[in-house]
Design a protein around this motif. Sequence first.
Motif, PDB file in Angstrom:
ATOM      1  N   UNK A 200      -6.444  37.337  35.045  1.00 39.10           N
ATOM      2  CA  UNK A 200      -6.627  35.947  34.611  1.00 39.10           C
ATOM      3  C   UNK A 200      -7.331  35.824  33.272  1.00 39.10           C
ATOM      4  N   UNK A 201      -7.470  36.930  32.540  1.00 34.33           N
ATOM      5  CA  UNK A 201      -8.082  36.890  31.213  1.00 34.33           C
ATOM      6  C   UNK A 201      -7.019  37.140  30.136  1.00 34.33           C
ATOM      7  N   UNK A 202      -7.207  36.481  28.990  1.00 38.27           N
ATOM      8  CA  UNK A 202      -6.311  36.640  27.847  1.00 38.27           C
ATOM      9  C   UNK A 202      -6.751  37.810  26.975  1.00 38.27           C
ATOM     10  N   UNK A 203      -5.799  38.400  26.275  1.00 36.54           N
ATOM     11  CA  UNK A 203      -6.112  39.378  25.236  1.00 36.54           C
ATOM     12  C   UNK A 203      -4.995  39.350  24.197  1.00 36.54           C
ATOM     13  N   UNK A 204      -5.302  39.906  23.033  1.00 34.25           N
ATOM     14  CA  UNK A 204      -4.321  39.879  21.939  1.00 34.25           C
ATOM     15  C   UNK A 204      -4.211  38.520  21.296  1.00 34.25           C
ATOM     16  N   UNK A 205      -5.200  37.657  21.550  1.00 34.04           N
ATOM     17  CA  UNK A 205      -5.153  36.288  21.028  1.00 34.04           C
ATOM     18  C   UNK A 205      -5.789  36.227  19.644  1.00 34.04           C
ATOM     19  N   UNK A 206      -4.959  36.321  18.625  1.00 31.15           N
ATOM     20  CA  UNK A 206      -5.405  36.255  17.228  1.00 31.15           C
ATOM     21  C   UNK A 206      -4.945  34.912  16.675  1.00 31.15           C
ATOM     22  N   UNK A 207      -5.819  33.916  16.755  1.00 36.59           N
ATOM     23  CA  UNK A 207      -5.411  32.551  16.449  1.00 36.59           C
ATOM     24  C   UNK A 207      -5.906  32.119  15.069  1.00 36.59           C
TER      25      UNK A 207
END
Length: 230
Positions: free
Chosen positions: A84-91
């Motif tokens: 339930x955790x995000x990763x790879x989020x380069x916003x």
Amino acid sequence: MTSRLPKGRVNDAVASNEVLSKLRAASKQKLMAGATFAELGRGTVIYHEEAPAVRFSIVLRGEVKLVTYSTQGAALLIDIVLPNQLFGSVFHDHNPVYPCTAVTMKPTELLSFRRKDFMEDLENNPPLQRMLLADTSQKLCQAIQMRRLSLEEARVRIAQVLLYLYERFGRVIPETRAAIAELAGTRVETAIRITNRLARRGILATGRGQVEILSLAGLRECAQGGGPAL
């Protein structure tokens, strides 16, 4: 193996994630339409450091480690991503590349989304902006703490990493001492020696693939540099 996931499971995953749930309805539908599902074995590289950040993911099952490497090839574990955790989020829009390499730590199920679908909603979504600001600030504080940790002696680093993992898992930490060594930036042999000595002092109990914290007070004392030398 990459495939499509039933719409119901995609919707449940998006709704249960604190960040993705802040998307507006139309943007949420577009994000889900571009989602892909993958079942990966242990040790699979999901993406490499410096690769273009075109997608980001949420862990449905399993664990992912985020790791970076020195010019000499030494690995430093940055974080462990749980379900339930995000990763790879380069916003951001300035040369968005992945800052580290993502590798599965055990058999893992992932749901992956297109970065551009998320970015289209971000500009005019204040609740989402506030959520990302809070999340980024938290990660920045964590990065500063990890940088400071590198200045400490090995026993303090190991103890502080165990306290960090305690916050993620509770008293029973389902991680190997190799993973603990990576997080602490030390050798596996050093992590084994220190955790064995903490076990003899009644602070930890070590087992195959896990460490149990028996005395939080004793571990916190060690994390502050107190107690006898290890």
